[in-house]
Motif scaffolding. Sequence first.
Motif, short mmCIF file in Angstrom:
data_model
loop_
_atom_site.label_atom_id
_atom_site.label_comp_id
_atom_site.label_asym_id
_atom_site.label_seq_id
_atom_site.Cartn_x
_atom_site.Cartn_y
_atom_site.Cartn_z
N TYR A 350 -1.04 27.92 -96.62
CA TYR A 350 -2.05 29.15 -97.01
C TYR A 350 -2.25 29.66 -98.47
O TYR A 350 -1.04 29.50 -99.21
CB TYR A 350 -1.37 30.20 -95.97
N HIS A 399 -8.46 31.64 -94.62
CA HIS A 399 -7.01 31.47 -94.54
C HIS A 399 -6.32 33.22 -94.25
O HIS A 399 -5.45 33.26 -93.40
CB HIS A 399 -6.22 31.04 -95.96
N SER A 400 -7.10 33.96 -94.91
CA SER A 400 -6.65 35.58 -94.63
C SER A 400 -6.70 35.82 -93.12
O SER A 400 -5.78 36.47 -92.64
CB SER A 400 -7.16 36.54 -95.57
N GLU A 402 -7.03 34.04 -90.64
CA GLU A 402 -6.47 33.07 -89.58
C GLU A 402 -4.75 33.79 -89.78
O GLU A 402 -4.20 33.84 -88.70
CB GLU A 402 -6.17 31.47 -90.33
N LEU A 403 -4.30 33.96 -90.94
CA LEU A 403 -2.95 34.67 -90.94
C LEU A 403 -2.98 35.76 -90.18
O LEU A 403 -1.92 36.01 -89.30
CB LEU A 403 -2.69 34.92 -92.50
N LYS A 406 -3.06 34.70 -86.31
CA LYS A 406 -1.94 34.16 -85.89
C LYS A 406 -0.64 35.08 -85.68
O LYS A 406 -0.06 35.04 -84.79
CB LYS A 406 -1.64 33.01 -86.94
N SER A 407 -0.51 35.88 -86.75
CA SER A 407 0.72 36.68 -86.93
C SER A 407 0.78 38.22 -86.70
O SER A 407 1.56 39.08 -87.02
CB SER A 407 1.51 36.17 -88.10
N TYR A 413 3.05 37.29 -95.53
CA TYR A 413 3.08 36.02 -94.72
C TYR A 413 3.67 34.91 -95.65
O TYR A 413 3.54 34.70 -96.76
CB TYR A 413 1.75 35.55 -94.11
N PRO A 415 3.88 31.53 -96.87
CA PRO A 415 2.71 30.56 -97.30
C PRO A 415 2.89 29.21 -96.49
O PRO A 415 1.86 28.45 -96.35
CB PRO A 415 2.50 30.42 -98.61
N GLY A 418 2.74 30.49 -92.14
CA GLY A 418 1.84 31.74 -91.98
C GLY A 418 2.61 32.90 -91.04
O GLY A 418 1.96 33.54 -90.32
#
Length: 438
Positions: A350, A399-400, A402-403, A406-407, A413, A415, A418
Amino acid sequence: MSEPIVIDPDALIEQARAILQANDVNGIFIKPGTYQYPHQWNWDAALVALGLSHFDRPRAEQEIRSLLKGQWKDGMLPHVVYHNGASDYFPTPDFWQIERSPNAPEGVLTSGIVQPPLLATCVRLMHERAPDREASLAFVREIYPALYRWHRWLRTARDPENTGLVAIVHPWESGTDNAARFVEPMIRVIPTRVPAYQRKDFLHVREDERPIQAEYQRFIYLIDLFRQWGYDQETIYARSPFLVQDTLFNALMYRAQRDLRALAAELGEPTEEFDEWLATTRYAFNARLWSEEHGLYFAYDLRARRVLEENGCATFIPLFAGLASERQARRLVEEHLRNPEEYAPDGTRYYVPSQAKNNLFFEPRRYWRGPVWIIINWMVMEGLRRYGYHELAETIRQHSLELVQKSGFMEYYDPRDGTGCGATGFSWTAALTIEMLA
Ligand code: 2M8
């Protein structure tokens, strides 16, 4: 290969709004995290207002009014406002002892240091997209004097030598507390006679995701000096063992001055003073902080009179501020941001690690030493757009999101995979998710 993460924008916006609502303390302020940060922080509040403005403008404006309640008589806008008194967060108001200063505000408890001036930038962004321009302009008119006094305080108290660059006196003022660029100047801070205190930042977050003790000790030592000096800015500038012209802080100051100038122009207020400062600062920033040798922006240690040559995410914030030339931007992006040994995914998954991966101090889960922070991703993304790197900006936005998908709404996070670190229920992660999706 792991499964691709599918973003559900509507669900994410709903969840983000729920985080902001849950962190709302009596409609007065929104705390940065569910447990870790139970007061109002300066640049967090600016971002929270930006996120709120997409769905509740009156509440966004309230957030800003609350922050400004903490403003000191000389214009300083402190880094924390303790609207609700003490909590399990340390330092508590009775550690700061701001009553030692004749400039402390009446009837409200605050800290005695500052944070990056992001507020004017968020106010301008909110204003420019306001559906009701007149009502928005009335709000800008109401708060303009406070914003002007805040910036004037920074230009004078923190740049008494008129260099064009403002100094920070504590790593907390940078907002990126334990970034590698502060290691060298912090080694020069010798913490003699540290007052008794108890760290509380491991109550809700793992110890190995927080600053190391040698740094924390110095954080507290510096505060103790400032309170002994009654928060007198002349003394602090003359004597603080930590005095740094920071990359991120000065880039955000430049951007905020541009944004405040635009607001001033709309209000019919004078703008010449801004123009003069912006020209001086643009020159000083590039002359002092740009390294032609490395193709990076660094910070400058005013005490040691040395450039702090650490490669971290602060180097990209001048893109957000419009301080780099096209050529400087190209070097930052092509030689560094896209470089898999430094920031680009490879070994990690990420964007954007907060420290270059090949930096000696890189630690993927420790606070500002490597994890991905959504605030940085947002600024880098906006900076890339400004310079025409739309595809890379979009990758960072993806990416932001997704993070977060996902979390969850974490403070930072890892990298590599993630997974979330730091505080939970993090407000600016929620606010910027809304900003990136709205
Ligand atoms: C972090 O800083 C505070 C001290 O101000 C802390 O660690 O206790 C930083 O990430 C800072 O940038 C942020 O504003 C604050 C609240 O989110 O937490």
